[in-house]
Design a protein around this motif. Structure first.
Motif, PDB file in Angstrom:
ATOM      1  N   GLY A  40       0.796  -1.221   0.000  1.00 15.32           N
ATOM      2  CA  GLY A  40       0.000   0.000   0.000  1.00 15.32           C
ATOM      3  C   GLY A  40       0.829   1.273   0.000  1.00 15.32           C
ATOM      4  N   LYS A  43       3.634   1.857  -4.769  1.00 14.01           N
ATOM      5  CA  LYS A  43       4.523   1.421  -5.857  1.00 14.01           C
ATOM      6  C   LYS A  43       3.759   1.175  -7.154  1.00 14.01           C
ATOM      7  CE  LYS A  43       5.674  -2.186  -3.430  1.00 14.01           C
ATOM      8  NZ  LYS A  43       4.814  -2.023  -2.230  1.00 14.01           N
ATOM      9  N   THR A  45       0.801   2.150  -7.915  1.00 11.33           N
ATOM     10  CA  THR A  45       0.153   3.401  -8.338  1.00 11.33           C
ATOM     11  C   THR A  45       1.113   4.254  -9.170  1.00 11.33           C
ATOM     12  OG1 THR A  45      -1.177   3.366  -6.336  1.00 11.33           O
ATOM     13  CG2 THR A  45      -1.026   5.463  -7.491  1.00 11.33           C
ATOM     14  N   HIS A 202       9.099  -7.683  -3.091  1.00 17.16           N
ATOM     15  CA  HIS A 202       9.164  -7.728  -1.629  1.00 17.16           C
ATOM     16  C   HIS A 202      10.276  -8.658  -1.159  1.00 17.16           C
ATOM     17  CE1 HIS A 202       5.752  -5.239  -0.779  1.00 17.16           C
ATOM     18  NE2 HIS A 202       5.043  -5.880  -1.682  1.00 17.16           N
ATOM     19  N   SER A 408      -4.304  -2.467  -2.443  1.00 12.17           N
ATOM     20  CA  SER A 408      -3.053  -2.843  -3.099  1.00 12.17           C
ATOM     21  C   SER A 408      -2.928  -4.366  -3.061  1.00 12.17           C
ATOM     22  CB  SER A 408      -1.876  -2.214  -2.383  1.00 12.17           C
ATOM     23  OG  SER A 408      -1.579  -2.926  -1.203  1.00 12.17           O
ATOM     24  N   GLY A 410      -0.798  -6.564  -1.932  1.00 11.29           N
ATOM     25  CA  GLY A 410      -0.464  -7.191  -0.660  1.00 11.29           C
ATOM     26  C   GLY A 410      -1.587  -7.070   0.357  1.00 11.29           C
TER      27      GLY A 410
HETATM   28  N1  LIG Z   1      -8.330   2.225  -7.847  1.00 14.79           N
HETATM   29  C1  LIG Z   1      -8.142   2.544  -6.571  1.00 14.79           C
HETATM   30  N2  LIG Z   1      -9.142   3.057  -5.815  1.00 14.79           N
HETATM   31  C2  LIG Z   1      -8.952   3.387  -4.533  1.00 14.79           C
HETATM   32  N3  LIG Z   1      -7.789   3.248  -3.875  1.00 14.79           N
HETATM   33  C3  LIG Z   1      -6.760   2.729  -4.573  1.00 14.79           C
HETATM   34  C4  LIG Z   1      -6.882   2.345  -5.934  1.00 14.79           C
HETATM   35  N4  LIG Z   1      -5.678   1.864  -6.357  1.00 14.79           N
HETATM   36  C5  LIG Z   1      -4.863   1.949  -5.292  1.00 14.79           C
HETATM   37  N5  LIG Z   1      -5.493   2.463  -4.219  1.00 14.79           N
HETATM   38  C6  LIG Z   1      -4.902   2.704  -2.886  1.00 14.79           C
HETATM   39  O1  LIG Z   1      -3.669   3.350  -3.056  1.00 14.79           O
HETATM   40  C7  LIG Z   1      -2.727   2.908  -2.095  1.00 14.79           C
HETATM   41  C8  LIG Z   1      -1.442   2.469  -2.772  1.00 14.79           C
HETATM   42  O2  LIG Z   1      -1.679   1.266  -3.477  1.00 14.79           O
HETATM   43  P1  LIG Z   1      -0.599   0.554  -4.411  1.00 14.79           P
HETATM   44  O3  LIG Z   1      -1.316  -0.519  -5.141  1.00 14.79           O
HETATM   45  O4  LIG Z   1       0.136   1.558  -5.185  1.00 14.79           O
HETATM   46  O5  LIG Z   1       0.378  -0.088  -3.311  1.00 14.79           O
HETATM   47  P2  LIG Z   1       1.698  -0.974  -3.544  1.00 14.79           P
HETATM   48  O6  LIG Z   1       2.834  -0.204  -2.996  1.00 14.79           O
HETATM   49  O7  LIG Z   1       1.774  -1.442  -4.936  1.00 14.79           O
HETATM   50  O8  LIG Z   1       1.417  -2.194  -2.528  1.00 14.79           O
HETATM   51  P3  LIG Z   1       1.613  -3.806  -2.682  1.00 14.79           P
HETATM   52  O9  LIG Z   1       2.994  -4.080  -2.233  1.00 14.79           O
HETATM   53  O10 LIG Z   1       0.630  -4.328  -1.677  1.00 14.79           O
HETATM   54  O11 LIG Z   1       1.299  -4.199  -4.070  1.00 14.79           O
HETATM   55  C9  LIG Z   1      -3.418   1.821  -1.292  1.00 14.79           C
HETATM   56  O12 LIG Z   1      -3.870   2.356  -0.072  1.00 14.79           O
HETATM   57  C10 LIG Z   1      -4.581   1.412  -2.170  1.00 14.79           C
HETATM   58  O13 LIG Z   1      -5.664   0.966  -1.391  1.00 14.79           O
END
Ligand SMILES: Nc1ncnc2c1ncn2[C@@H]1O[C@H](COP(=O)(O)OP(=O)(O)OP(=O)(O)O)[C@@H](O)[C@H]1O
Ligand SMILES: [Mg+2]
Length: 506
Positions: A40, A43, A45, A202, A408, A410
């Motif tokens: 979350g 990354k 995003t 990870h 996200s 994870g």
């Molecule tokens: N389409 C969406 N609508 C609402 N919230 C979102 C959306 N996409 C991502 N988020 C939120 O944005 C935040 C970042 O998510 P992201 O997927 O970028 O994390 P990550 O670093 O890739 O994590 P992971 O290691 O779990 O994959 C999270 O809190 C997620 O819930």
């Protein structure tokens, strides 16, 4: 130094969430730039801004001297960016070659009719497949190849689009050790061609092996960028999590020996299709039993047999001395067995459920009668339970009303684990539970497993991550070709010994 791409002050707001807050990032030609952070952290995003899926709320993307407020998928492709997603996006029903040219199949005219030019695409596909060492016929259907080969298809597809920037979001989460080595070999070749790679993982060990620079994100914010050669992996953990992580989760050997009460026992289990044969083992009170071996060695197959998901031809299963008769997974659940499956995309979560609904699925099924047809729902209790699990696993969400699908990768995974922890089972089978889970949350999950073991639950963990087996399991059972090839106690177990039992031909 000319950057392949520069992202300046990127911000991304979703309703109720600031996923990214003023983050900058730059990629050099020929480098592997690792993107690191907790579940979350933002990354995915960030990289989805490069593929045109996410339209930034604010920020500037500079490519080839041009500045963009956002990219569309078309602009992204024109700028030679290819993204290999956390969940692979190849199309199973098409051939390898067709996948490489999806949406841009070359046509030729035969007697005035436009036909797909299969000769050309198969020839071209072969060229890219050869470049990365994918030894298959280009006309093979993608559904007939392995996960690692599917990933190679994604890479070949990136090459076919002449990508200069390739993003890989957790590429090794489903790969074996050998397959990971193969991927790294491919990445080193891509680097030599000046291709820049953004790499998300990870698995901290991989950073030293493949990374040149690493950028850490935390809660949507930029923490810092470092040269990999100048750091130890352990230096990165405080940047990511800002708290101490306990490394060892082994039980108290003396206590386990003393109690010695066998909770769960499997005798001579053989699956009808022969993928797991003559499997016998016990799980004692206070003990976590790990299952190691190569991917495809039959560990998941064995667990599916125990859980009633696949038919067995022989075998007895005992819970506290009483024999269980398990015909299907519903029966298994009813009789006290819970299983977190490995393939979470297919058997994982409901697309249209929010977190509390998802968390209550298993409990309701267990309480229900007539194979899950009837059952009372109790929203208040279900919400409370979901909140408890979110808290225990530190799941990052706005509330338990958030849709699981918007979390996200994870954090989706944590919701799935949570719904199994929520039911009061006697035996918990975890199949690759920490795939895609960040280092801090892993440690929390191990601690929960340990607590459950001490409370008298039988805990079984299948994992291909050897450090994980070694720091968590009191006993490690190794599989090879569908059979048990070795059993190691925690005091004697090493990565070498597990590998030896997993691969040695006798
Ligand atoms: N389409 C969406 N609508 C609402 N919230 C979102 C959306 N996409 C991502 N988020 C939120 O944005 C935040 C970042 O998510 P992201 O997927 O970028 O994390 P990550 O670093 O890739 O994590 P992971 O290691 O779990 O994959 C999270 O809190 C997620 O819930
Ligand atoms: Mg992600």
């Amino acid at each position: 130094m000319e950057y392949l791409v520069e992202m300046k002050n990127m911000t991304m707001k979703f309703p109720g969430v600031i996923a990214l807050n003023n983050v900058s990032f730059a990629l050099k030609p020929g480098e592997v730039h690792v993107l690191l952070g907790e579940n979350g952290a933002g990354k995915s995003t960030l990289v989805k801004m490069l593929s045109g899926i996410n339209r930034p709320t604010q920020g500037e993307i500079i490519i080839g001297g041009k500045s963009y407020a956002y990219l569309t998928p078309k602009k992204s492709a024109e700028n030679k960016i290819a993204l290999i997603y956390q969940e692979l996006s190849v199309i199973n029903e098409l051939s390898i070659a067709e996948n490489l040219y999806v949406g841009k199949l070359p046509h030729k005219k035969v007697a005035g009719i436009s036909l797909v030019d299969y000769k050309t695409i198969n020839e071209n596909a072969k060229k890219y497949m050869d470049a990365i060492g994918l030894k298959r016929n280009p006309s093979t259907l993608v559904q007939d190849i392995s996960i690692s080969e599917k990933q190679q298809v994604e890479i070949a597809k990136a090459l076919a689009s002449e990508a200069k920037i390739i993003v890989m979001d957790e590429p090794t989460s489903s790969l074996s050790i050998e397959e990971t080595e193969e991927l790294f070999r491919i990445i080193r070749n891509l680097k030599k061609q000046g291709i820049g790679i953004i790499y998300i993982s990870h698995k901290l060990k991989e950073i030293k092996e493949i990374g040149d620079r690493v950028t850490v994100l935390k809660d949507g914010c930029y923490v810092g960028t470092r040269e990999v050669a100048e750091l130890e992996v352990d230096d990165l953990i405080p940047m990511m999590v800002g708290r101490k992580i306990t490394g060892n989760h082994l039980g108290n050997r003396e206590q386990i020996e003393k109690d010695n009460e066998v909770i769960f026992k499997v005798e001579n289990l053989t699956r009808k299709d022969g993928t797991a044969r003559n499997i016998s083992f016990e799980v004692r009170k206070g003990e976590i039993v790990g299952f190691g071996g190569l991917i495809g060695a039959g560990r998941s197959e064995c667990m599916e047999g125990i859980f009633g998901a696949k038919p067995i031809s022989s075998g007895k299963i005992y819970l506290r001395g009483k024999e269980l008769k398990i015909k299907d997974t519903y029966e298994a659940l009813k009789q006290g067995i819970a299983m977190v499956t490995e393939n979470r995309r297919e058997t994982g979560f409901f697309q249209n459920f929010n977190i509390w609904q998802e968390t209550s699925v298993t409990t309701n099924l267990k309480k229900s009668k007539l194979g899950g047809v009837t059952g009372l729902l109790n929203e208040k209790a279900e919400r409370a339970k979901a909140e408890e699990e979110v808290e225990a696993l530190n799941t990052k969400c706005s509330s338990v009303d958030q849709m699981t699908v918007n979390l996200s990768g994870g954090n989706q995974q944590k919701v799935i684990i949570g719904k199994w922890l929520a039911i009061d089972a006697d035996v918990f089978i975890f199949d690759e539970p920490t795939k895609g889970i960040d280092v801090g949350a892993k440690s929390e999950i191990y601690a929960i497993m340990r607590k459950m073991a001490e409370a008298g639950k039988a805990i079984i963990m299948v994992s291909s991550d050897m450090p994980e087996l070694l720091q968590t399991c009191d006993r490690i059972i190794v599989f090879k070709n569908g059979e048990i090839s070795g059993v190691l106690n925690s005091e004697e177990a090493t990565e070498e010994k597990i590998m030896y039992a997993a691969v040695t031909v006798d």
